[in-house]
Write an enzyme that holds these catalytic residues in place. Structure first.
Site, short mmCIF file in Angstrom:
data_model
loop_
_atom_site.label_atom_id
_atom_site.label_comp_id
_atom_site.label_asym_id
_atom_site.label_seq_id
_atom_site.Cartn_x
_atom_site.Cartn_y
_atom_site.Cartn_z
N GLU A 39 0.81 -1.22 0.00
CA GLU A 39 0.00 0.00 0.00
C GLU A 39 0.84 1.27 0.00
OE1 GLU A 39 -3.93 -1.96 2.14
OE2 GLU A 39 -2.48 -0.89 3.38
N GLU A 69 7.63 -21.92 7.95
CA GLU A 69 7.99 -21.03 9.05
C GLU A 69 9.06 -21.63 9.95
OE1 GLU A 69 5.42 -20.97 12.88
OE2 GLU A 69 4.03 -20.78 11.21
#
Length: 229
Positions: A39, A69
């Site tokens: 953004e 992960e």
């Protein structure tokens, strides 16, 4: 709080010199980093400064990647592929503070002399201990036990928004509270841009739209109008 204000100042100092900000996380934490990074260009007109990295690569944005992960070297490889260096900043995001993908990257970054931040919900977890500047939102137990996409994830998004917005403001990418460098990617944004020019310069919307069309950016249109006065 003061921790986030200090972090913003430290990060802005590096970004002003051309440094980049890397967000690293797995699962929800990784997605939120990518969301915030994605953004920045439309909001502030700044490309390539905020970079979101997720365990398991971009495919993991949509679909969980098993075991990604737990790869302690995964984050290191991702940072190395972007040639992260001491002028940059690395922000690890992990609600539990225990994610190996993030912790491995933090250790590597600190050894390289890169400023490290950690966004976590555990004040005494390994991530808070492993970074130069921990940003802790102690959100307590989740409504669905262990589901950190809930309170912890919401708190992470708030911290990421504050951090990136604060850095962009300090680096001069807004004027007052106006997004003068936003990308004019659709009609709504062109209209918003023209409205900013109309308010800032005290001109009609028609005149503002003409200025925006002529200069292609809100900042340039406002500057040109000020120079002409």
């Amino acid at each position: 709080g003061p921790a986030i204000a200090d972090a913003i100042a430290a990060v802005a100092e590096r970004v002003a010199e051309g440094g980049r900000v890397f967000y690293l996380g797995a699962g929800t934490s990784g997605r939120l980093g990518i969301l915030d990074a994605s953004e920045i260009p439309p909001t502030f007109g700044v490309e390539g400064t905020f970079i979101g990295l997720i365990a398991g690569g971009d495919g993991a944005i949509r679909k969980a990647v098993e075991g990604a992960e737990d790869d302690r070297l995964g984050g290191v490889r991702d940072l190395e592929s972007h040639r992260a260096s001491p002028g940059d900043v690395v922000v690890g995001i992990a609600a539990s503070g225990r994610t190996p993908y993030v912790l491995g990257a933090m250790e590597w970054a600190r050894n390289q002399g890169i400023l490290t931040l950690g966004i976590t919900s555990h004040p005494n977890g390994p991530l808070a201990q492993a970074v130069d500047r921990p940003l802790v939102a102690d959100t307590g137990p989740e409504f669905v036990t262990g589901s950190t996409r809930l309170k912890a994830g919401t708190a992470q998004k708030l911290i990421l928004n504050q951090l990136s917005t604060g850095v962009m403001i300090r680096c001069g990418r807004v004027r007052g509270n106006r997004m003068v460098d936003m990308q004019l990617a659709n009609e709504k944004l062109v209209d918003r841009g023209a409205r900013m020019i109309a308010e800032a310069c005290g001109v009609s919307m028609d005149r503002a739209l003409r200025l925006l069309t002529e200069y292609g950016s809100v900042r340039k249109a406002i500057d040109s109008f000020a120079d002409a006065d």
